[in-house]
Write a protein that holds these residues in place. Sequence first.
Motif: not given
Length: 294
Positions: A261-271, A274-292
């Motif tokens: 989707e090529q977009e940053d994510l906005e994740v909200t804590c259920d409790f 608070n909103k947190y920004k997960i950037t596309l770079g963060d997402l790619r780092d996670i995928i790269a780590g999982r793939s390795q």
Amino acid sequence: MNFQDRIIRATGQKTPFRLIVVDLTQTMNEIGQKHGAKGYALKFMAENSIASIFLSAGLKFPGTVSLTSRFGGELTLIQSDTTPQGLVRTMAPQSELQALGGNEPAIVPQSIQVVKLNEYGKRVHESIIEAPSVSMGQNLATYLLQSEQVRSAVGIEARFNEKDPGKLDYAAGFYIEAFPDLEEKDINLIEVIVLNLPKFADMYKAQGFDLDELLDQLRGPYEIDIVKELTPKAFCPCSHERMLASVASLPLADLQDLEKEQEDLEVTCDFCRNKYKITLGDLRDIIAGRSQRK
């Protein structure tokens, strides 16, 4: 003076019982505002939180008690996490809160789940019982008797303001635990005290809920020692790092779909909402780590 939120823990001086009283009004108004909770939903969230506080007060170790009430109907669950230090967080599904507004939900009680975690977040106890009522006091007393073989008397009540259902007039409760060597005559007297207790609404004054009056009424003829008095506080340990870890737990295929989707994510804590920004770079780092690791 204005009454402040308090948790008071006491024991009988010569009579083996434990007594806890709680005023959680201001804390739950703060939490409810973040969730946009109103009316009965706010009331149920407050009552669930007070029940969790009673359970966490009995922990013999640093940790957390997570109490989840599940329902059938327009409100499906409420989860409250509390610590022996009086830290509180609670949640209900945001979509359900928005749909309900200040209306009374049509619900059927289903179950009560209690999870006790140690200071490292490891589960050390888990129990589920069928919920006999929408009354949290009755549910908690039933849980304690069935799962922990504890005889108790519990009263929990929250009332929302009729003119402003986004605020509570009061959220308060009491918990009396009979120790195993409490004599039958004392059990009978304590039962009489509880049965003749004034209504919670009668202890609500212009300044707030009179927790000292509730404590005085409950002690009856018994001398008690105040073991500890705490100020409850809304608290959530969420952080950007925790949200990254939560996203990282998703299936790899889902992560790859999100990357497309090529977009940053906005994740909200259920409790705490608070909103947190997960950037596309963060997402790619996670995928790269999982793939390795594959």
